[in-house]
Design a protein around this motif. Structure first.
Motif, PDB file in Angstrom:
ATOM      1  N   ALA A   1     -30.520  11.919  -2.342  1.00 36.27           N
ATOM      2  CA  ALA A   1     -29.326  12.442  -1.666  1.00 36.27           C
ATOM      3  C   ALA A   1     -29.461  13.896  -1.243  1.00 36.27           C
ATOM      4  O   ALA A   1     -28.975  14.278  -0.176  1.00 36.27           O
ATOM      5  N   LEU A   2     -30.116  14.723  -2.051  1.00 33.91           N
ATOM      6  CA  LEU A   2     -30.180  16.154  -1.745  1.00 33.91           C
ATOM      7  C   LEU A   2     -30.946  16.446  -0.455  1.00 33.91           C
ATOM      8  O   LEU A   2     -30.403  17.124   0.437  1.00 33.91           O
ATOM      9  N   PRO A   3     -32.186  15.954  -0.290  1.00 32.04           N
ATOM     10  CA  PRO A   3     -32.864  16.238   0.988  1.00 32.04           C
ATOM     11  C   PRO A   3     -32.188  15.601   2.194  1.00 32.04           C
ATOM     12  O   PRO A   3     -32.092  16.228   3.252  1.00 32.04           O
ATOM     13  N   VAL A   4     -31.696  14.360   2.040  1.00 32.10           N
ATOM     14  CA  VAL A   4     -31.033  13.695   3.162  1.00 32.10           C
ATOM     15  C   VAL A   4     -29.748  14.426   3.531  1.00 32.10           C
ATOM     16  O   VAL A   4     -29.468  14.669   4.724  1.00 32.10           O
ATOM     17  N   GLY A   5     -28.946  14.791   2.542  1.00 30.56           N
ATOM     18  CA  GLY A   5     -27.692  15.478   2.814  1.00 30.56           C
ATOM     19  C   GLY A   5     -27.897  16.847   3.437  1.00 30.56           C
ATOM     20  O   GLY A   5     -27.197  17.230   4.380  1.00 30.56           O
ATOM     21  N   VAL A   6     -28.874  17.603   2.930  1.00 30.11           N
ATOM     22  CA  VAL A   6     -29.135  18.939   3.468  1.00 30.11           C
ATOM     23  C   VAL A   6     -29.639  18.849   4.908  1.00 30.11           C
ATOM     24  O   VAL A   6     -29.192  19.601   5.788  1.00 30.11           O
ATOM     25  N   MET A   7     -30.564  17.927   5.172  1.00 29.40           N
ATOM     26  CA  MET A   7     -31.092  17.793   6.534  1.00 29.40           C
ATOM     27  C   MET A   7     -30.015  17.335   7.509  1.00 29.40           C
ATOM     28  O   MET A   7     -29.952  17.808   8.659  1.00 29.40           O
ATOM     29  N   ALA A   8     -29.147  16.414   7.064  1.00 30.26           N
ATOM     30  CA  ALA A   8     -28.054  15.970   7.931  1.00 30.26           C
ATOM     31  C   ALA A   8     -27.100  17.117   8.242  1.00 30.26           C
ATOM     32  O   ALA A   8     -26.649  17.278   9.386  1.00 30.26           O
ATOM     33  N   ALA A   9     -26.799  17.940   7.242  1.00 28.11           N
ATOM     34  CA  ALA A   9     -25.910  19.081   7.458  1.00 28.11           C
ATOM     35  C   ALA A   9     -26.535  20.106   8.401  1.00 28.11           C
ATOM     36  O   ALA A   9     -25.847  20.692   9.252  1.00 28.11           O
ATOM     37  N   ILE A  10     -27.844  20.343   8.261  1.00 26.50           N
ATOM     38  CA  ILE A  10     -28.530  21.271   9.167  1.00 26.50           C
ATOM     39  C   ILE A  10     -28.447  20.768  10.601  1.00 26.50           C
ATOM     40  O   ILE A  10     -28.171  21.544  11.534  1.00 26.50           O
ATOM     41  N   TYR A  11     -28.662  19.481  10.791  1.00 31.20           N
ATOM     42  CA  TYR A  11     -28.583  18.935  12.148  1.00 31.20           C
ATOM     43  C   TYR A  11     -27.175  19.074  12.722  1.00 31.20           C
ATOM     44  O   TYR A  11     -26.999  19.518  13.863  1.00 31.20           O
ATOM     45  N   LEU A  12     -26.169  18.708  11.933  1.00 25.68           N
ATOM     46  CA  LEU A  12     -24.797  18.753  12.427  1.00 25.68           C
ATOM     47  C   LEU A  12     -24.338  20.176  12.723  1.00 25.68           C
ATOM     48  O   LEU A  12     -23.643  20.418  13.711  1.00 25.68           O
ATOM     49  N   ASN A  13     -24.740  21.130  11.899  1.00 26.41           N
ATOM     50  CA  ASN A  13     -24.239  22.496  12.046  1.00 26.41           C
ATOM     51  C   ASN A  13     -25.077  23.343  13.000  1.00 26.41           C
ATOM     52  O   ASN A  13     -24.540  24.196  13.710  1.00 26.41           O
TER      53      ASN A  13
ATOM     54  N   GLY B   1     -24.063  20.510  17.946  1.00 23.70           N
ATOM     55  CA  GLY B   1     -23.019  21.014  18.825  1.00 23.70           C
ATOM     56  C   GLY B   1     -21.752  20.172  18.711  1.00 23.70           C
ATOM     57  O   GLY B   1     -21.704  19.161  17.990  1.00 23.70           O
ATOM     58  N   GLU B   2     -20.718  20.559  19.433  1.00 27.75           N
ATOM     59  CA  GLU B   2     -19.439  19.854  19.391  1.00 27.75           C
ATOM     60  C   GLU B   2     -19.391  18.800  20.495  1.00 27.75           C
ATOM     61  O   GLU B   2     -19.036  19.066  21.633  1.00 27.75           O
ATOM     62  N   THR B   3     -19.760  17.582  20.139  1.00 31.49           N
ATOM     63  CA  THR B   3     -19.726  16.452  21.068  1.00 31.49           C
ATOM     64  C   THR B   3     -18.921  15.323  20.439  1.00 31.49           C
ATOM     65  O   THR B   3     -18.560  15.368  19.258  1.00 31.49           O
ATOM     66  N   ARG B   4     -18.673  14.303  21.223  1.00 32.40           N
ATOM     67  CA  ARG B   4     -17.915  13.151  20.715  1.00 32.40           C
ATOM     68  C   ARG B   4     -18.704  12.430  19.624  1.00 32.40           C
ATOM     69  O   ARG B   4     -18.137  11.970  18.637  1.00 32.40           O
ATOM     70  N   THR B   5     -20.023  12.372  19.806  1.00 34.03           N
ATOM     71  CA  THR B   5     -20.866  11.730  18.788  1.00 34.03           C
ATOM     72  C   THR B   5     -20.787  12.487  17.460  1.00 34.03           C
ATOM     73  O   THR B   5     -20.671  11.883  16.391  1.00 34.03           O
ATOM     74  N   THR B   6     -20.839  13.812  17.548  1.00 38.10           N
ATOM     75  CA  THR B   6     -20.733  14.622  16.337  1.00 38.10           C
ATOM     76  C   THR B   6     -19.384  14.418  15.658  1.00 38.10           C
ATOM     77  O   THR B   6     -19.306  14.332  14.427  1.00 38.10           O
ATOM     78  N   TRP B   7     -18.332  14.342  16.461  1.00 46.25           N
ATOM     79  CA  TRP B   7     -16.995  14.111  15.906  1.00 46.25           C
ATOM     80  C   TRP B   7     -16.933  12.770  15.178  1.00 46.25           C
ATOM     81  O   TRP B   7     -16.352  12.676  14.089  1.00 46.25           O
ATOM     82  N   LEU B   8     -17.552  11.734  15.753  1.00 40.59           N
ATOM     83  CA  LEU B   8     -17.572  10.424  15.103  1.00 40.59           C
ATOM     84  C   LEU B   8     -18.354  10.466  13.789  1.00 40.59           C
ATOM     85  O   LEU B   8     -17.958   9.852  12.794  1.00 40.59           O
ATOM     86  N   ILE B   9     -19.467  11.207  13.788  1.00 41.10           N
ATOM     87  CA  ILE B   9     -20.253  11.335  12.566  1.00 41.10           C
ATOM     88  C   ILE B   9     -19.452  12.054  11.485  1.00 41.10           C
ATOM     89  O   ILE B   9     -19.448  11.648  10.312  1.00 41.10           O
ATOM     90  N   GLU B  10     -18.764  13.122  11.868  1.00 41.02           N
ATOM     91  CA  GLU B  10     -17.938  13.853  10.905  1.00 41.02           C
ATOM     92  C   GLU B  10     -16.835  12.967  10.341  1.00 41.02           C
ATOM     93  O   GLU B  10     -16.530  13.025   9.139  1.00 41.02           O
ATOM     94  N   MET B  11     -16.224  12.159  11.204  1.00 39.39           N
ATOM     95  CA  MET B  11     -15.193  11.239  10.729  1.00 39.39           C
ATOM     96  C   MET B  11     -15.768  10.223   9.747  1.00 39.39           C
ATOM     97  O   MET B  11     -15.152   9.896   8.719  1.00 39.39           O
TER      98      MET B  11
END
Length: 307
Positions: free
Chosen positions: A100-112, A116-126
């Motif tokens: 969980a730690l490497p996957v979660g950190v890498m996912a957060a780095i990509y999202l942040n 960027g602020e796109t509809r796909t990113t909004w869906l992922i955040e939801m």
């Protein structure tokens, strides 16, 4: 006439000064009341924590000894120790955090940093928010269907660790995102201005500053992994297994399920009461010990950033 005007102006100044003093006094009173309420709330929380800890320690310390910590359980867990449950819990924490730690950190780095602020990113955040609020028993059923049956891992440490990693990934992503957002933008701008690539900027400038916040999320995740019962109930934990697992595909015992069985199953509850509280105390010690290690690591990085 001029004298009356001066008197009126003087009176108005006095009134304004008195009004300002009154507002300041009221603000100070409000501030004192707010601080008192905040302090009372903090003391109330600390009081509950101390009462819970004291109750568990008072009822469980009598069974804590070398035999209880190092022996195998006997007579359907009414005698003997809880060594396999301690080892199984540590295996779960290490296995789930390793995924969980490497996957979660890498996912957060990509999202942040990249998405960027796109509809796909909004869906992922939801989706992340929904996963964070999903009951753990749902993760247990999903883990049983996916890891135990579909991938054929069977009831095992591997299946349970992967299921728990899915459970805590949203927490790690959220805490990592908050830690990355808290890093001043000057770190990124200064690094990029020197001609450094974006990934090198993230790796050498942003991540070191965000590590304390990332470790905070890891601490919360460790506590949740160690205390979950429903996910491992469906994916690999055993009721009574007086031996250590010999591989990641073996079933295992774990402290939270061991405690659950002692408290609710058909064993002699009065006879095992001290074992129940002893198990709860050991679980607290394991979690607090791992949290302490994480806190020391976080303090090290914070001190390193101040230098």
């Amino acid at each position: 006439m001029e004298l009356n005007a001066e008197v009126k102006e003087s009176d108005s100044k006095v009134a304004r000064i008195q009004g300002g003093l009154s507002i300041r006094l009221n603000a100070k009173k409000s501030e004192k009341i707010a601080f008192a309420l905040l302090g009372l709330s903090a003391l109330t929380v600390m009081g509950f924590v101390l009462v819970i800890l004291g109750y568990i320690i008072y009822n469980g310390y009598s069974v804590i000894n070398i035999e209880f910590l190092t022996e195998m359980p006997r007579l359907m867990m009414t005698q003997g120790g809880i060594y396999p449950a301690i080892v199984g819990t540590i295996y779960l924490i290490i296995g789930s955090m390793s995924v969980a730690l490497p996957v979660g950190v890498m996912a957060a780095i990509y999202l942040n940093e990249y998405a960027g602020e796109t509809r796909t990113t909004w869906l992922i955040e939801m989706a992340i928010n929904n996963l964070a609020g999903t009951p753990s028993v749902i993760f247990g059923l999903f883990g049983m269907a996916l890891f135990v049956k579909y991938f054929g891992f069977g009831p095992s440490i591997l299946s349970s660790s992967l299921t728990l990693s899915l459970l805590i990934i949203p927490v790690i992503i959220r805490s990592t995102e908050e830690a990355l957002i808290a890093v001043p933008s000057e770190y990124r701008e200064s690094s990029l201005a020197l001609g450094v690539s974006k990934w090198q900027t993230i790796r050498h400038a942003v991540l070191p500053a965000a590590i304390p916040g990332i470790i905070t999320g890891s601490i919360l995740s460790i506590g949740r992994v160690a205390g979950e019962t429903a996910p491992i109930l469906f994916t690999g934990v055993a009721y009574f297994l007086p031996r250590l697992p010999d591989s990641i595909y073996s079933q295992f015992m774990a402290l939270p399920y061991h405690l659950f069985v002692l408290a609710t199953a058909g064993t002699n509850i009065a006879k095992t009461r001290s074992i129940q509280y002893g198990t709860a105390l050991v679980l607290l010690i394991v979690v607090l010990s791992l949290n302490l290690i994480a806190v020391l690591i976080r303090r090290h990085y914070r001190n390193k950033l101040k230098i």
